[in-house]
Design an enzyme around this catalytic site. Sequence first.
Site, short mmCIF file in Angstrom:
data_model
loop_
_atom_site.label_atom_id
_atom_site.label_comp_id
_atom_site.label_asym_id
_atom_site.label_seq_id
_atom_site.Cartn_x
_atom_site.Cartn_y
_atom_site.Cartn_z
N ILE A 99 0.72 -1.18 -0.07
CA ILE A 99 0.00 -0.11 -0.12
C ILE A 99 0.96 1.32 -0.19
CG2 ILE A 99 -0.25 -0.08 2.70
CD1 ILE A 99 -3.14 0.99 2.16
N CYS A 100 0.33 2.23 -0.47
CA CYS A 100 1.09 3.70 -0.52
C CYS A 100 2.37 3.53 -1.26
CB CYS A 100 1.27 3.97 0.95
SG CYS A 100 1.51 5.93 1.48
N ALA A 101 3.36 4.11 -0.75
CA ALA A 101 4.70 3.99 -1.53
C ALA A 101 5.41 2.50 -1.62
CB ALA A 101 5.48 4.94 -0.72
N SER A 146 -2.84 -0.80 -2.81
CA SER A 146 -3.79 0.08 -2.78
C SER A 146 -3.02 1.37 -2.34
CB SER A 146 -4.41 -0.28 -1.13
OG SER A 146 -5.50 0.65 -0.86
#
Length: 190
Positions: A99-101, A146
């Site tokens: 998720i994210c980075a 995500s």
Amino acid sequence: MKKVALMLANGFEEIEALTVVDVLRRAGFICDMIGFEEAVTGSHQITVKADQVWNRDLSAYDMVVLPGGMPGSTNLRDDDRLMEVLQEFQAEGKFVAAICAAPIALDRAGLLNGKNFTCYDGVEGNIENGSYQKQTVVVDGKLITSRGPSTALPFAYELVHQLGGDADQLASSMLFKDVFERIKIHSIFG
């Protein structure tokens, strides 16, 4: 019972990590926080005691989850043994989620080749492979990605679903669906 390893490196995004652990445990899965150290400090200075210290072996797990945050994502990406383990998971048909980075780690490991993925807005510019999709959660086979902190709950529910749990019932019992519908109806952000 399915087992999940959630990796914690210093600088991890607390909401993304702890939401996943909480939801997976509520769903009845084993979810171990595997820390690069025994006590790992997140990007917002919240220190978490890991369940286990990273010993370079995740063979007992069915899924590995990489939370985002900075510099947590780069710390995950730069761990050579973790890159090998991610490749082993893919080769064995096990789940890999980020998720994210954190998809930057998936990219370095070669897991995004020919795959659809999502990530935090702007991070896609640092990812050389795969096909970026601006969606809340993207599932491509056993790869689940995500976008960021506010998508941590939908991401966690998708992980429950992919592992064979009742994500709809869990989301309902946690009032997620009720709140989400109210936000859409009342449009409090616009």
